[in-house]
Write an enzyme that holds these catalytic residues in place. Sequence first.
Site, mmCIF file in Angstrom:
data_model
loop_
_atom_site.group_PDB
_atom_site.id
_atom_site.type_symbol
_atom_site.label_atom_id
_atom_site.label_comp_id
_atom_site.label_asym_id
_atom_site.label_seq_id
_atom_site.Cartn_x
_atom_site.Cartn_y
_atom_site.Cartn_z
ATOM 1 N N HIS A 118 0.879 -1.192 0.000
ATOM 2 C CA HIS A 118 0.000 0.000 0.000
ATOM 3 C C HIS A 118 0.909 1.233 0.000
ATOM 4 C CE1 HIS A 118 -3.411 2.490 0.681
ATOM 5 N NE2 HIS A 118 -3.670 2.242 1.948
ATOM 6 N N HIS A 174 -2.775 -2.406 -9.454
ATOM 7 C CA HIS A 174 -3.737 -1.721 -8.599
ATOM 8 C C HIS A 174 -5.018 -2.525 -8.560
ATOM 9 C CE1 HIS A 174 -6.216 1.454 -6.881
ATOM 10 N NE2 HIS A 174 -5.080 2.011 -6.510
ATOM 11 N N ASP A 191 2.074 5.599 -7.096
ATOM 12 C CA ASP A 191 3.328 5.590 -6.340
ATOM 13 C C ASP A 191 4.559 5.566 -7.239
ATOM 14 O OD1 ASP A 191 2.332 5.776 -3.798
ATOM 15 O OD2 ASP A 191 2.065 3.617 -3.564
HETATM 16 N N1 ACO Z 1 4.532 -6.636 -10.315
HETATM 17 C C1 ACO Z 1 4.348 -7.771 -11.060
HETATM 18 N N2 ACO Z 1 3.155 -8.357 -11.251
HETATM 19 C C2 ACO Z 1 2.095 -7.777 -10.659
HETATM 20 C C3 ACO Z 1 2.206 -6.608 -9.880
HETATM 21 C C4 ACO Z 1 3.484 -6.042 -9.729
HETATM 22 N N3 ACO Z 1 3.649 -4.930 -9.000
HETATM 23 N N4 ACO Z 1 0.995 -6.274 -9.418
HETATM 24 C C5 ACO Z 1 0.153 -7.194 -9.880
HETATM 25 N N5 ACO Z 1 0.812 -8.099 -10.641
HETATM 26 C C6 ACO Z 1 0.247 -9.265 -11.297
HETATM 27 C C7 ACO Z 1 0.065 -10.380 -10.286
HETATM 28 O O1 ACO Z 1 1.219 -11.175 -10.201
HETATM 29 C C8 ACO Z 1 -1.107 -11.118 -10.872
HETATM 30 O O2 ACO Z 1 -0.651 -11.859 -11.970
HETATM 31 P P1 ACO Z 1 -1.139 -13.360 -12.217
HETATM 32 O O3 ACO Z 1 -2.618 -13.217 -12.478
HETATM 33 O O4 ACO Z 1 -0.324 -13.785 -13.379
HETATM 34 O O5 ACO Z 1 -0.855 -14.085 -10.934
HETATM 35 C C9 ACO Z 1 -1.982 -10.001 -11.424
HETATM 36 O O6 ACO Z 1 -1.082 -8.945 -11.742
HETATM 37 C C10 ACO Z 1 -3.025 -9.510 -10.432
HETATM 38 O O7 ACO Z 1 -2.341 -9.037 -9.278
HETATM 39 P P2 ACO Z 1 -2.825 -9.151 -7.810
HETATM 40 O O8 ACO Z 1 -1.666 -9.108 -6.880
HETATM 41 O O9 ACO Z 1 -3.780 -10.302 -7.698
HETATM 42 O O10 ACO Z 1 -3.646 -7.812 -7.665
HETATM 43 P P3 ACO Z 1 -4.261 -7.247 -6.337
HETATM 44 O O11 ACO Z 1 -5.388 -6.390 -6.746
HETATM 45 O O12 ACO Z 1 -4.532 -8.334 -5.369
HETATM 46 O O13 ACO Z 1 -3.081 -6.373 -5.695
HETATM 47 C C11 ACO Z 1 -1.522 -4.613 -5.475
HETATM 48 C C12 ACO Z 1 -2.919 -5.011 -5.964
HETATM 49 C C13 ACO Z 1 -1.363 -4.983 -4.006
HETATM 50 C C14 ACO Z 1 -1.417 -3.092 -5.583
HETATM 51 C C15 ACO Z 1 -0.462 -5.316 -6.338
HETATM 52 O O14 ACO Z 1 -0.598 -4.896 -7.676
HETATM 53 C C16 ACO Z 1 0.948 -5.045 -5.837
HETATM 54 O O15 ACO Z 1 1.428 -5.762 -4.956
HETATM 55 N N6 ACO Z 1 1.674 -4.019 -6.378
HETATM 56 C C17 ACO Z 1 2.991 -3.694 -5.918
HETATM 57 C C18 ACO Z 1 2.926 -2.782 -4.683
HETATM 58 C C19 ACO Z 1 2.473 -1.380 -5.010
HETATM 59 O O16 ACO Z 1 2.945 -0.749 -5.935
HETATM 60 N N7 ACO Z 1 1.538 -0.869 -4.179
HETATM 61 C C20 ACO Z 1 0.999 0.467 -4.331
HETATM 62 C C21 ACO Z 1 -0.471 0.405 -4.617
HETATM 63 S S1 ACO Z 1 -1.109 1.972 -5.146
HETATM 64 C C22 ACO Z 1 -1.231 2.953 -3.784
HETATM 65 O O17 ACO Z 1 -1.206 2.520 -2.660
HETATM 66 C C23 ACO Z 1 -1.350 4.478 -4.060
#
Ligand code: ACO
Length: 355
Positions: free
Chosen positions: A211, A250, A298
């Site tokens: 987050h 996201h 971010d």
């Molecule tokens: N890097 C690589 N792959 C990713 C990323 C990433 N940052 N984010 C999502 N994916 C992929 C997942 O691996 C998944 O792929 P798959 O279907 O092949 O397994 C798919 O995209 C869906 O991702 P989830 O993690 O299921 O998405 P979720 O909605 O649960 O999580 C989250 C969202 C937590 C933001 C996630 O994208 C993440 O961990 N991002 C990195 C951390 C980040 O940048 N956080 C900031 C959020 S924005 C904010 O707070 C202003």
Amino acid sequence: MTDEITVPKGLVNVIVDKTAIATTDNSGNLLYRGYRAVDLVEKKSFEDAAYLIVYGKLPGQREREEFIGKLRSNFGVDENAREVISILKEKDLMRSLRSIVSFYPYKHTEPDDLMIEMAAKFPEFISLSYRLAHGLESLKPIEGTYAERFYHLITGKSDPQKAKYLGILMILYMEHEFNASTFALRVTASTLADPISSFTTALATLKGPLHGGANAEILDFFKNFKSTDEAVKYVDEQVAKGEKVMGFGHRIYKRLDPRAQFVKAKLKEIAPDSRILQIAEAVENRMWEKKSVPANLDFYAAIYMDILGIPQDFYTPLFAASRVFGWVAHYKEQLADNRIIRPSSKYVGPFDLKL
Ligand code: ACO
């Protein structure tokens, strides 16, 4: 038990309650109380946007003056609390902020006044924590807009133009409906816990790297790369290992985060020749090719804050000092129509063990 509903893990796509504070419309625009966030940043001040989020409408002249007066009347840090911060000397500013927010001797007790007092103190709490932890003198705050004052408290410099850019980012960080920290705050508020406990919950949740904590990790990533090729190679390796790349993905924005694109466009205006920006765009394109996940706010916010001269330690706390106005609105909204948030779980442990 009857009437049980099993929802997807992580509450993906589950609507848990109503809100009139923010949403994303069908075209993917983030709306604050019905207005596009990206329009507000162009035309309104941080104070106006905060008023809108907290009170549900844009302020008139008198309301603006009263609100600014109310924020100002809550500036300043109690001497005893200052002493505690100087003893804590905590360099992790989110840890420090979480502690100060929970122990601070606020002067207000009525929830609405208390929450504005808390929000107004975040910039000084953050600045004091940083400076005392690094053996620096505390800064005497300057007069000026909220963003000018905060920019000075962070950098020790007075720079109205950079402060204006900071205000833009703070508006974009201000609110995002049922994100993890806000939802956590609403859970705590739903137990009828006080605002201090609820804000502490929200801060603790925002700290996590999935987050708000993500923005503090992104710059490290860029500092490691001398070229676009190296950065793209890193992306390929992370994806191959099934690891996440910070600043991507996201829960709501699956194709494009409008806030990230807005900040990227601003970066092109402020620092068109930035090497980091070039690397960032290459990484963004590669992530889309490989995983179809967009850059989130971010990702570009970290580069933006770097270009504004804001030290990395402040990135997540700055997010908190903006989102806190969203938290005020959500605390009020939760209590206006409250029911304790208490889901159930599917038990998968053993039954009938004998002692
Ligand atoms: N890097 C690589 N792959 C990713 C990323 C990433 N940052 N984010 C999502 N994916 C992929 C997942 O691996 C998944 O792929 P798959 O279907 O092949 O397994 C798919 O995209 C869906 O991702 P989830 O993690 O299921 O998405 P979720 O909605 O649960 O999580 C989250 C969202 C937590 C933001 C996630 O994208 C993440 O961990 N991002 C990195 C951390 C980040 O940048 N956080 C900031 C959020 S924005 C904010 O707070 C202003």
